[in-house]
Design a protein around this motif. Structure first.
Motif, PDB file in Angstrom:
ATOM      1  N   ALA A  39       0.818  -1.214   0.000  1.00 48.72           N
ATOM      2  CA  ALA A  39       0.000   0.000   0.000  1.00 48.72           C
ATOM      3  C   ALA A  39       0.855   1.269   0.000  1.00 48.72           C
ATOM      4  O   ALA A  39       0.532   2.246  -0.690  1.00 48.72           O
ATOM      5  N   ASP A  43       0.793   4.073  -2.962  1.00 52.56           N
ATOM      6  CA  ASP A  43       0.422   5.463  -2.696  1.00 52.56           C
ATOM      7  C   ASP A  43       1.480   6.411  -3.249  1.00 52.56           C
ATOM      8  O   ASP A  43       1.156   7.412  -3.902  1.00 52.56           O
ATOM      9  N   GLN A 148      -5.142  -3.718  -7.031  1.00 53.72           N
ATOM     10  CA  GLN A 148      -5.767  -4.762  -6.218  1.00 53.72           C
ATOM     11  C   GLN A 148      -5.712  -6.122  -6.919  1.00 53.72           C
ATOM     12  O   GLN A 148      -5.680  -7.158  -6.264  1.00 53.72           O
ATOM     13  N   VAL A 153      -2.683  -5.603  -2.083  1.00 55.29           N
ATOM     14  CA  VAL A 153      -3.347  -4.419  -1.539  1.00 55.29           C
ATOM     15  C   VAL A 153      -4.817  -4.760  -1.370  1.00 55.29           C
ATOM     16  O   VAL A 153      -5.512  -5.036  -2.352  1.00 55.29           O
ATOM     17  N   ALA A 157      -7.277  -0.911   2.404  1.00 51.71           N
ATOM     18  CA  ALA A 157      -6.098  -0.089   2.089  1.00 51.71           C
ATOM     19  C   ALA A 157      -6.299   0.667   0.789  1.00 51.71           C
ATOM     20  O   ALA A 157      -5.939   1.852   0.679  1.00 51.71           O
ATOM     21  N   ALA A 158      -6.884   0.009  -0.213  1.00 50.11           N
ATOM     22  CA  ALA A 158      -7.119   0.660  -1.496  1.00 50.11           C
ATOM     23  C   ALA A 158      -8.079   1.833  -1.343  1.00 50.11           C
ATOM     24  O   ALA A 158      -7.871   2.908  -1.933  1.00 50.11           O
ATOM     25  N   ILE A 161      -6.251   4.715   0.299  1.00 44.74           N
ATOM     26  CA  ILE A 161      -5.340   5.380  -0.637  1.00 44.74           C
ATOM     27  C   ILE A 161      -6.099   6.335  -1.533  1.00 44.74           C
ATOM     28  O   ILE A 161      -5.716   7.497  -1.717  1.00 44.74           O
TER      29      ILE A 161
END
Length: 208
Positions: A39, A43, A148, A153, A157-158, A161
């Motif tokens: 992640a 980012d 993803q 990820v 978390a996605a 972000i």
């Protein structure tokens, strides 16, 4: 404003049939070479792409097309860093123009993707900065979705972000307003190189 937001949300939704899901913008190669592996690195990658890679010129091109500058599409084609990048923007732009022309009766001429969206926004009088910010968020969202499928990820978390990128999308959209085509610039060279290497990769999930 409600109608404008709903129209832009429709155009820039993952469900809009432009085939965005088929393109990773070089991210597939970045994951394969472990430049993007979690992640945090995703980012960082997306922030660089938005601020220094395709995000800034796409914002400039969107605003130029929204303002009616005639040279926007030619500039977009000339500014594409590689054949895969050119194919990516032209394929999505042609699909967007075709569907939007059929359904809304505007923007039916094929063009690079940000130009096609900007022209359609001009035809319907949709707000430039909001449209540009939503375009950038949709671009980032597509890359998050690609990540993803490629990297470890998860959904939470996605989502975090993408939410964290919203201020950057708004900032780029605001700064690009009124700049004109002379402001076209890009310096995310590693992203461009990853897109070029992906073109000759023996095994691919995405087209770019």
């Amino acid at each position: 404003m409600d109608d404008a937001v709903l129209t832009l949300q429709h155009w820039l939704s993952p469900a809009y049939p432009v085939g965005a899901f088929a393109y990773s913008h070089g991210l597939e190669e970045a994951v394969r070479t472990r430049r993007v592996r979690d992640a945090a690195t995703l980012d960082d990658w997306l922030r660089d792409v938005l601020a220094h890679g395709a995000g800034w010129p796409d914002a400039v091109l969107f605003h130029a097309a929204r303002a009616g500058e005639s040279g926007a599409d030619a500039a977009a084609r000339a500014f594409a860093a590689s054949a895969p990048r050119l194919r990516e923007t032209l394929d999505q732009g042609a699909a967007f123009a075709r569907v939007t022309g059929h359904v809304w009766g505007v923007g039916g001429e094929p063009a690079a993707y940000p130009v096609a969206v900007g022209r359609a926004a001009r035809a319907l009088g949709l707000p430039a900065r909001l449209g540009c910010a939503m375009y950038l968020q949709a671009f980032a969202g597509n890359l998050v979705s690609a990540a993803q499928r490629l990297a470890p990820v998860g959904q939470s978390a996605a989502t975090a972000i993408l939410a964290g990128l919203s201020p950057l999308c708004r900032d780029i959209a605001g700064r690009a307003a009124g700049q004109g085509l002379d402001a076209l610039a890009g310096a995310a060279f590693l992203s461009d190189i990853m897109a070029m290497r992906h073109e000759t990769a023996p095994v691919k999930v995405f087209r770019t």
